[in-house]
Every structure is written in structure tokens, then in C-alpha cells.
Design an enzyme around this catalytic site. Structure first.
Site, short mmCIF file in Angstrom:
data_model
loop_
_atom_site.label_atom_id
_atom_site.label_comp_id
_atom_site.label_asym_id
_atom_site.label_seq_id
_atom_site.Cartn_x
_atom_site.Cartn_y
_atom_site.Cartn_z
N LYS A 183 0.84 -1.22 0.15
CA LYS A 183 0.17 -0.07 0.10
C LYS A 183 0.89 1.31 -0.04
CE LYS A 183 -1.44 1.55 3.64
NZ LYS A 183 -1.96 1.82 5.06
N THR A 184 1.78 1.34 0.78
CA THR A 184 2.66 2.55 0.91
C THR A 184 3.47 2.74 -0.31
OG1 THR A 184 3.03 1.74 3.28
CG2 THR A 184 4.32 3.65 2.39
N ASP A 208 -5.06 8.25 3.21
CA ASP A 208 -4.19 6.79 3.74
C ASP A 208 -5.17 6.58 5.16
OD1 ASP A 208 -2.87 4.89 3.84
OD2 ASP A 208 -1.23 5.68 4.67
N GLU A 209 -5.23 5.18 4.98
CA GLU A 209 -5.89 4.41 6.45
C GLU A 209 -7.49 4.98 6.13
OE1 GLU A 209 -4.51 2.20 7.84
OE2 GLU A 209 -2.38 2.86 8.11
N ARG A 217 1.79 -7.62 10.95
CA ARG A 217 3.07 -6.89 10.91
C ARG A 217 4.28 -7.65 10.69
NH1 ARG A 217 1.10 -3.11 9.36
NH2 ARG A 217 -0.59 -4.68 9.24
N GLN A 255 -8.62 -3.72 8.78
CA GLN A 255 -7.53 -2.94 9.93
C GLN A 255 -8.20 -1.61 10.56
OE1 GLN A 255 -3.38 -2.88 8.65
NE2 GLN A 255 -4.35 -3.72 6.68
#
Length: 673
Positions: free
Chosen positions: A38-39, A215-216, A605, A244
Site C-alpha cells: 500500500k505505502t 491513507d488509512e 506486522r 484494519q
DNA sequence: CGTCTCCAGGTTTTT
DNA sequence: CCTGGAGACG
């Protein structure tokens, strides 16, 4: 990397990622599963936009944490090798501040307004409550503060149950305005109000920011969504993952994804479902857990990676054992696998878990950084110094003025303050105005001695107004700290331990150094006091430069870990009551689902190796309580897991148990032994 | 009137 | 362990 031509992009990205990066016009929704790059997509997308000639000034990228914002900016810089002076990458709240700094006069505040954090807010509520005659027992500022936040953001309305606080709320709001201050919620709520009431101002921003990216997105609140909706025309890209979503307690609502579809017709949806991060084992564990949630978008996250090593679950006796287990394992693995310490992440549900782990790290000489936790800027000594700066920047900031008017002690006590307070109430003015008015009065409202003491304080504040503009802020702050003799104050305030005093002084030194670093940063072309104060209020923690964190183990809450990844991850305290947290269990199934998402975030993670520990006992306040392993552990498919039985010192354990019970029995009548 | 000392309580997650 | 508040003391 110089040019990002389409050929290069095609090579670097998978087809969905490529589509997400190159679809620049029109609304798009990117559903990005954990670890799906994503980033990378976001940074490539912005780099690509710059490459095809979109001016930096037209791009607005919004994130949730300062860390994420900083990281995104860094990555774009690396990718494009360009200066990014006009690109806006910031958190929602920081962006709100930026707008308010420019426009707040339209709402009746002055531009040097203060931003109140939770502590400040609670002081103001307490103060207002006292004026309105609330007694200590029906003034639970913590609870009321939360209520006010919910009211302000429209998550709650006045009903029979909380009506008693309505007047207090209005008093609180009036206080904010009188003191020229805003609270955290205002940073989103006030810009919305501003845009609604002033179409010409809104138009200015709408025509500037032609390309918006969030984002998010699953963590946006209704307010934040509305903020964005007002600003955005059609070129909006939102990136998120409903699995998330872990901030619903703060008003986040992933239904915004549905609203987005409705409000932005012609939206394209792109799904990134290939996980590049984790081993097959870790991904399967994560999928096993999250599939127990009922309310979610079904997705099929897959990984092309190897199955990797099994997940290991340990059951240490208590949190001290857990901590040394983690420390020892990290040392062992670092040695065997030749890993650096910064490749380890230790995740926990609550900040309170950090202490024993930190102690174990210290003992084992393992360097670590802790993000989250009692914030650096919440420390008393730091707040004191900052309060001086705030009052210098905004004399009417009553909350901060009260904090420091007698710190260090200069003989201005309750009674004197009460005189000022009465005057301020009667004349609807700030304390500062009350003080200067009363000082100017010839008659004996204030004794000559008191006047002298007050004058001393006024001189300090007014003598330092040169801080507001001009250069050399850090030097001026250092002078101020010396001028008020803060060192002597620390010594006298910590009579039992000079060590404590020195520690606090070092914190202040650290603060001054961070100001120095900040003002010497070449990207920072306007290093004045206002800008500094804006910045640090939003910086909830001392999340220092990532460069400082090289070679250090990363200790943090699961919330803080979102968006990050580590080769080796430890999840500490996987017990019922911690995750899912007892408070969430009380509040019903919906909250347990959020806790499950949190656990899912924690698992995902990890890149190669995951350890989970669940203590059999844990100290809670004074007592030691028995713990049961988290219910989520059973949701991990058993074939992926290697369970380690509790250590075999059963007899020892039992003996301790019996001793503990005997102590319980004898403790009842008297508080001894 | 201000300061010092002793005592109780601790708040999930963050901007 | 650390902070904030109440109440004693100077």
C-alpha cells in the site's frame, strides 16, 4: 531513480498496483489488504503525478499519524529526488491547524490561538465546573471530557442522562473562546464550520487542492470524511482496509467506504490482494483469526511466499518472565540469524505493559525505542516549560497561565489567584487582562508585596516576547529556563532524589536540543514560536527521527504499529482481558470484533517469524490475578502453531500459590505482611 | 497567606 | 512509581 516512465512502473508493480498508481483522475477506492504494498503504491502514485507535471501545490495527502506522514514524505523524496516544499503531506489534525492558522479570524478567534491537549482540556473543565458550583464527586473530568468530545463531534446528543453537563459544556466552550484556545476536536470541527459559513474561503482551498489522497481511510471519522468531502472535487483517491479499522472508539467508521461510493459517482475500485510481506504461515494465521469477524468485506489475501517457520506461543508465568523471555529471545535470534535490533518489533495492547519489558531490555543492554506511552510532552517538567512558551505566545491562555504563575514558587498562592479569577469572571476577560488591570489600580486590592511578586512574573513573560519572531528560539528558551531558575526548583521539588531532578533537567535539555534541530532544519524556512507550538501539540509522543532508531528494538502499542512491518514480531500479553481488552468485552460483540482486527493488525506486522506470549498471572494494580490465554489464540489454525508448555517448575509454582493464598488470608484483618 | 507533607489513586488504544 | 489534592504548619 530518475524517471518513472510507464515502462518502469509496469516492471516494478503488479497489474492492480499499476492501475492504482496510474489512475490519477476521478475518484478511486483502493482496498489494500495487509502487506499488499500500500505505502509503495501511494508513494509511487504521488511520484507519478509529479512526473506527469501536476504541481506539488495541488496535491494533498492525508494520513493519521505524524509518523506515517513523515515516512510518506521521506519515501517520495527518495523516489523523486526532488525538494518537496509545496507538497502537503500531513495528518488531518495538522492540516486543520494549517487552515485555522490562516483563517480562524473569520470564526472570531485570534491567529495566535493555543491548542489544548487532553490535560489542558480537563483543567479547563475542572476550572469551569468549580465556577458553576459542581462538587468534586459529580465532576469526573475524565468522563466529562470524553462526553464533551463526543458531543462536539456529533457522536452523542444531549439526553436526559447527561443534561446536567450541558451548562458546563457551554461554559467550557465559552472558556476556550475567551482564552483564545481550541481543543483537538476543534481542529477538524472548526474548519468544517469555517468552510460552511464562508463559501469563498472554501473555494480558495478547493481550487488549490485538485488531487486529494487519504491513507488509512477505514479510520476516518464522519467529521474527517465531511472535511474531505467539502474540499474534494473528483480527483480523490482513498486507500484502506476494513479489516484494519481499529479506531472506532475515536469515531472512525468504515462505513465511510460505502458513503464514498455514493458521494463520488463513477468511482473505480481497485483491490490489492497479494501480500508481499509475510510468510504463508503468518498470513494463514491472520486469515484464520479475521475470518471470525462477521461484519467485513470478504477478501482473499494470498501470498507468493514460502510457508516459513511456525508461530511460537509461550506461556510465561508472569509479566517479568515474559519480559526476560522476550529479551533473551531477541538476543539469541539477533546473534544466530545476524539480525539487527531494529528488525524486531515488540507489540502490546496497552502502554502499561511496557515497564517490565523496558526493564528487561535495560538489564540485557538491548537498545530500544518506545513509541507511544507517557508522552515526552506530557511530562510535568516539559509541560511547565511549554506552558511558559504558550503564555508568551498567547497571554490570554488561562489554563497555561495558571499552570506556571507560581511555578517555580514565587509567592503567588490560591488567595491571590482567587482575586484575579473573580475580576476575570465579572469582567468577562482573561486572567492576564485581569492581572494587568488590577496591577494598574492604585487602591489596595493587591498588597504592595503581592504587586512586586506579580510584576516579577509579568516581566518574565513580557521580557521574552522577542521569542515570538526572529531567530534563535532554542537559545532563548534556554535563557528562559535559566531566568526562572528551573534547576533550583527541580532540586527543591525532588528533595529525596537528586537523580530524579537531574533526569528531569536532562529532559528539558533534550527539549531544547530538539528545538535546535528543528530550527536548523533547512526545510523549515519559518522557525518561529507559533509554528513550533503548533507542531509539538500535535506530536503526541516523542517519535524521534527514524534515524535515531537505527539499531534499536521497536517497542510499541499495536495501534502505533499500524503501517509498519518487522522481520520478527513479538506480541506480548495475549491474554483475555488485555486483548480483547476487558473494557471492550463489557461493551459487547461489536467491540470484540474491533479487538480481533487489532490482533489481526498485530499478526500481519510480521514478515518471517512471530512469537506470541500469554502470561499465566499478571500484576494488576496491587494484586496478582490469574490470566486465561486470549480467545483469539484458538482461532489460529493449530497446525501453524508450536505451543510451548509452561515451564516445568510446577512444584515451585504451587508452593508460591499456596504462600500467596496464605498471605491473602492473613492480610484481611490487618494490612501487614 | 503560602508552602510543605503525606496520602490515595491509577483510567485502553491517539490526534 | 508518579501525580494531584487535602490539610497541617509556619
Amino acid at each position: 531513480m530518475a524517471a518513472l516512465d510507464l515502462e518502469t512502473l509496469k516492471k516494478e508493480l503488479n497489474p492492480e498496483q499499476y492501475r492504482a498508481v496510474t489512475t490519477v483522475d476521478g475518484p478511486i477506492l483502493i482496498i489494500a489488504g495487509a502487506g499488499s504494498g500500500k505505502t509503495r503504491v501511494i508513494t509511487f502514485r504521488i511520484a507519478h503525478m509529479l512526473d506527469i507535471g501536476i504541481p506539488q501545490s495541488q496535491i494533498l495527502a492525508l494520513t493519521f499519524t505524524n509518523k506515517a506522514a513523515r515516512e510518506m514524505e521521506e519515501r517520495i523524496k527518495d523516489l523523486t529526488q526532488k525538494k518537496l516544499q509545496n507538497l502537503t503531506v500531513s495528518t488531518f489534525h495538522a492540516f486543520g491547524v494549517k487552515i485555522l492558522r490562516q483563517e480562524i479570524t473569520a470564526l472570531g478567534w485570534r491567529e495566535n490561538f493555543s491548542i489544548y491537549d487532553e490535560t489542558d482540556r480537563n483543567s479547563l473543565i475542572k476550572e469551569t465546573g468549580r465556577e458553576l458550583g459542581f462538587t468534586a464527586d459529580n465532576l469526573d473530568v475524565y468522563k466529562i471530557g470524553n462526553l464533551f468530545s463526543n458531543i462536539k463531534c456529533g457522536r452523542k446528543t444531549w439526553n436526559g442522562e447527561n443534561d446536567m453537563y450541558k451548562q458546563l459544556y457551554e461554559g467550557y466552550q465559552a472558556g476556550l473562546k475567551l482564552y483564545n484556545a481550541v481543543d483537538f476536536d476543534d481542529l477538524i470541527v472548526l474548519p468544517i464550520k469555517l468552510f460552511r459559513e464562508n463559501p469563498e474561503i472554501l473555494q480558495k482551498y478547493r481550487s488549490r487542492f485538485k488531487y486529494i489522497m487519504i491513507d488509512e481511510f477505514q479510520d476516518t471519522s464522519h467529521q474527517q470524511y465531511e472535511f474531505m468531502h467539502l474540499l474534494a472535487d473528483k480527483n480523490v483517491a482513498v486507500v484502506g482496509d476494513d479489516d484494519q479499522s481499529i479506531y472506532s472508539w475515536r469515531g472512525a467508521d468504515y462505513q465511510n467506504i460505502v458513503n464514498f461510493e455514493k458521494d463520488f459517482p463513477g468511482m473505480q475500485e481497485i483491490r490489492l490482494e497479494q501480500n508481499y510481506r509475510s510468510t504463508e504461515t503468518i498470513l494463514a494465521a491472520a486469515n484464520g483469526v479475521i475470518s471470525h469477524n462477521t461484519n467485513r468485506k470478504e477478501k482473499k489475501l494470498w501470498s507468493g511466499n514460502d510457508s516459513g517457520k511456525p508461530i511460537e506461543i509461550f506461556m510465561p508465568d508472569n509479566e517479568t518472565d515474559e519480559a526476560s523471555f522476550i529479551a533473551e529471545s531477541i538476543q539469541g535470534i539477533a546473534m544466530e540469524e545476524k539480525l539487527k535490533y531494529d528488525q524486531f518489533g515488540v507489540l502490546m495492547r496497552a502502554n502499561t505493559q511496557s515497564r517490565p519489558i523496558e526493564e528487561a531490555f535495560l538489564e540485557a543492554n538491548i537498545p530500544y525505542t518506545m513509541s507511544g506511552g507517557t508522552s515526552f510532552f506530557q511530562r510535568k517538567e516539559i509541560k511547565d516549560v511549554i506552558s511558559y512558551l504558550r503564555v508568551i505566545a498567547n497571554h490570554d491562555d488561562d489554563v497555561n497561565l495558571i499552570r506556571i504563575i507560581n511555578v517555580p514558587r514565587r509567592g503567588i498562592g490560591r488567595a491571590t489567584l482567587e482575586i484575579f479569577n473573580d475580576y476575570a469572571l465579572q469582567n468577562h476577560c482573561s486572567l492576564w487582562t485581569a492581572i494587568t488591570d488590577l496591577m494598574a489600580m492604585p487602591d489596595g486590592v493587591l498588597s504592595d508585596k503581592t504587586k512586586l511578586l506579580i510584576q516579577e512574573f509579568l516581566d518574565i513573560i513580557e521580557g521574552n516576547t522577542s521569542m515570538i519572531s526572529g531567530k534563535g528560539l532554542s537559545k532563548k528558551v534556554r535563557n528562559l529556563v535559566e531566568e526562572i531558575n528551573y534547576w533550583d526548583y527541580l532540586i527543591s521539588d525532588n528533595p529525596k532524589s537528586e537523580k530524579a531532578a537531574r533526569f528531569k533537567y536532562l529532559n528539558i535539555e533534550h527539549l531544547i536540543q530538539s528545538i535546535e534541530t528543528w530550527e536548523n532544519n533547512p526545510d523549515n524556512y519559518d522557525a518561529n514560536l507559533y509554528n513550533y507550538l503548533n507542531r509539538i501539540t500535535l506530536l503526541s509522543r516523542d517519535d524521534g527521527d527514524d534515524e535515531n532508531n537505527l539499531g534499536k528494538v521497536n517497542l510499541m502499542t499495536i495501534h502505533a504499529s499500524k503501517g509498519l512491518e518487522f522481520p520478527v514480531v513479538f506480541i506480548a500479553g495475549a491474554e483475555d482481558g488485555l486483548i480483547p481488552h476487558a473494557r471492550s468485552i463489557e461493551d459487547g460483540e461489536g467491540n470484540v470484533e474491533e479487538e480481533r482486527r487489532l490482533f489481526y493488525v498485530a499478526i500481519t506486522r510480521a514478515r518471517d517469524k512471530l512469537f506470541i506470549s500469554s502470561c499465566q498471572k499478571r500484576r494488576k494494580m496491587q494484586a496478582t490475578v490469574e490470566c486465561t490465554p486470549s480467545r483469539f489464540l484458538d482461532e489460529i489454525p493449530p497446525n501453524l502453531v508450536e505451543y510451548h508448555e509452561p515451564s516445568q517448575v510446577v512444584s515451585d509454582d504451587k508452593a508460591q500459590d499456596i504462600l500467596a493464598r496464605m498471605a491473602e488470608m492473613f492480610k484481611a484483618p490487618e494490612d501487614q505482611i
